[in-house]
Design an enzyme around this catalytic site. Structure first.
Site, PDB file in Angstrom:
ATOM      1  N   LYS A 121       0.708  -1.249  -0.024  1.00 54.04           N
ATOM      2  CA  LYS A 121      -0.155   0.040  -0.120  1.00 54.04           C
ATOM      3  C   LYS A 121       0.786   1.221   0.071  1.00 54.04           C
ATOM      4  CE  LYS A 121       0.728   1.401   4.304  1.00 54.04           C
ATOM      5  NZ  LYS A 121       1.746   2.406   4.940  1.00 54.04           N
ATOM      6  N   ASP A 152      -2.240  -1.773   9.917  1.00 55.64           N
ATOM      7  CA  ASP A 152      -2.480  -2.043   8.499  1.00 55.64           C
ATOM      8  C   ASP A 152      -2.803  -3.286   8.010  1.00 55.64           C
ATOM      9  OD1 ASP A 152      -1.566   0.463   8.247  1.00 55.64           O
ATOM     10  OD2 ASP A 152       0.681  -0.214   7.786  1.00 55.64           O
TER      11      ASP A 152
HETATM   12  P1  ATP Z   1       4.589  -0.612   7.659  1.00 54.38           P
HETATM   13  O1  ATP Z   1       4.313   0.382   6.384  1.00 54.38           O
HETATM   14  O2  ATP Z   1       3.253  -1.438   7.984  1.00 54.38           O
HETATM   15  O3  ATP Z   1       4.987   0.323   8.691  1.00 54.38           O
HETATM   16  P2  ATP Z   1       6.978  -1.624   7.025  1.00 54.38           P
HETATM   17  O4  ATP Z   1       7.168  -1.637   5.291  1.00 54.38           O
HETATM   18  O5  ATP Z   1       7.720  -0.358   7.569  1.00 54.38           O
HETATM   19  O6  ATP Z   1       5.558  -1.460   7.437  1.00 54.38           O
HETATM   20  P3  ATP Z   1       7.723  -4.221   7.116  1.00 54.38           P
HETATM   21  O7  ATP Z   1       8.184  -4.466   5.780  1.00 54.38           O
HETATM   22  O8  ATP Z   1       6.357  -4.827   7.191  1.00 54.38           O
HETATM   23  O9  ATP Z   1       7.762  -2.778   7.358  1.00 54.38           O
HETATM   24  O10 ATP Z   1       8.840  -5.060   8.035  1.00 54.38           O
HETATM   25  C1  ATP Z   1       8.991  -4.720   9.473  1.00 54.38           C
HETATM   26  C2  ATP Z   1       9.911  -5.632  10.011  1.00 54.38           C
HETATM   27  O11 ATP Z   1       9.152  -6.912  10.340  1.00 54.38           O
HETATM   28  C3  ATP Z   1      11.067  -5.701   9.303  1.00 54.38           C
HETATM   29  O12 ATP Z   1      12.212  -5.682  10.667  1.00 54.38           O
HETATM   30  C4  ATP Z   1      11.027  -7.530   9.334  1.00 54.38           C
HETATM   31  O13 ATP Z   1      12.278  -8.111   9.467  1.00 54.38           O
HETATM   32  C5  ATP Z   1      10.101  -7.928  10.059  1.00 54.38           C
HETATM   33  N1  ATP Z   1       9.075  -9.062   9.544  1.00 54.38           N
HETATM   34  C6  ATP Z   1       8.561 -10.102   9.823  1.00 54.38           C
HETATM   35  N2  ATP Z   1       7.899 -10.800   9.161  1.00 54.38           N
HETATM   36  C7  ATP Z   1       7.830 -10.019   7.988  1.00 54.38           C
HETATM   37  C8  ATP Z   1       7.322 -10.217   6.681  1.00 54.38           C
HETATM   38  N3  ATP Z   1       6.504 -11.134   6.278  1.00 54.38           N
HETATM   39  N4  ATP Z   1       7.550  -9.333   5.787  1.00 54.38           N
HETATM   40  C9  ATP Z   1       8.521  -8.325   6.009  1.00 54.38           C
HETATM   41  N5  ATP Z   1       8.857  -8.180   7.187  1.00 54.38           N
HETATM   42  C10 ATP Z   1       8.709  -8.936   8.400  1.00 54.38           C
END
Ligand code: ATP
Length: 289
Positions: free
Chosen positions: A10, A142
């Site tokens: 998203k 989210d």
């Molecule tokens: P948001 O936009 O919801 O804040 P984000 O893009 O900032 O998400 P994610 O990519 O969801 O962050 O990852 C956050 C943390 O979660 C990372 O440090 C990652 O190692 C851990 N993690 C655990 N499982 C997953 C997964 N299936 N996919 C991505 N990250 C994961």
């Protein structure tokens, strides 16, 4: 029995951080749009004869994301099974990561949503969809949006959703990430001081009438003023997109990803080429309905 799903990222077309709640989350005024930059999540379920417990395995092809219990997809499966008192199954989850990690694109939330959707179908629990959405909100703010997809306004901590018309594929999106962002905690810590807060009203109204050029003037993310001065690659991505003809560009979530919206696909492709040369992880994509 298995199901393979594409789980979209998203972007936030609008993100204002409102007051801090008693549970320490902030209330948000945000508009999210899913784009066809997708992880692939495969969930394979088989009965584990005679076993009273479940065995969940999670494997992910990215070295930035943990396997097993540490993966957020594991927690989604565990929560689903315990909530519906399901026992004696092997659940094998395989994730192919395409959504940049820790990027403000809800990659982890997308995978969680994929696991919940797959299990809802595999265990034929469609009638429990509302309850599954409530479970989703406990996994991450989210996750309910990621289950629904398309375009939506979100209030509360992100879980109170109202559908909006998606941006049509007449417009091209470019999503780019470079380097590490500011931690989400740090980004929020700058949000509580006095400042003028914006409302998503004008942007929502342009989305409803399909006036995307006008909507692009209303793109807003309160975290930009915190992250841009600390992460020059965010500002640079915006400059490249804007000078290549983007109708607008914005950081997504708490960053560091930036997206641009283009009326001309060739302009998006040209910006994509430049950003790749500059070392960004960049993807041309479209909004999803
Ligand atoms: P948001 O936009 O919801 O804040 P984000 O893009 O900032 O998400 P994610 O990519 O969801 O962050 O990852 C956050 C943390 O979660 C990372 O440090 C990652 O190692 C851990 N993690 C655990 N499982 C997953 C997964 N299936 N996919 C991505 N990250 C994961």
């Amino acid at each position: 029995m298995y199901i393979k799903l594409f789980c979209p990222a998203k972007v936030n077309l609008f993100l204002e951080v409102l007051d801090k709640r008693e549970d320490m989350y902030h209330n948000l005024d945000t508009v999210m749009q899913s784009v066809n930059l997708c992880d692939t999540v495969c969930v394979d379920v088989c009965q584990n004869d005679g076993a009273a417990c479940n065995k969940i395995t999670v494997r992910c092809d990215s070295d930035k994301v943990p396997d097993g219990k540490e993966n957020i997809a594991y927690r989604a499966a565990e929560l689903f099974l315990s909530s519906f008192d399901i026992r004696g199954y092997n659940i094998d989850i395989t994730i192919e990561k395409k959504i940049p990690v820790q990027a403000g694109l809800a990659g982890g939330s997308a995978d969680c949503a994929g696991v919940l959707t797959a299990l809802e179908r595999l265990f034929e629990l469609k009638k429990e969809h509302e309850r599954i959405l409530t479970l989703a909100a406990t996994l991450g703010a989210d996750v309910p949006f990621c289950m629904k997809g398309g375009c939506a306004h979100a209030g509360g901590k992100g879980e109170k959703l109202s559908s909006l018309p998606s941006i049509t594929p007449d417009y091209t999106f470019l999503v780019a990430k470079a380097g590490m962002g500011v931690s989400t905690g740090e980004a929020y810590s700058y949000m509580d001081g006095p400042r003028n807060k914006k409302s998503s009203e004008a942007l929502v109204s342009h989305l409803r009438t399909g006036n995307i050029s006008a909507m692009c003037f209303e793109l807003y993310n309160a975290f930009e003023r915190v992250v841009c001065p600390r992460r020059p690659m965010v500002e640079l991505a915006k400059e490249v997109m804007n000078s290549s003809g983007a109708l607008g560009s914005l950081m997504s979530g708490s960053g560091p990803s930036v997206f641009g919206i283009f009326a001309v696909t060739d302009d998006a492709e040209a910006a994509h080429e430049q950003l790749i040369k500059l070392g960004y992880d960049a993807h041309v994509c479209f909004a999803l309905m």
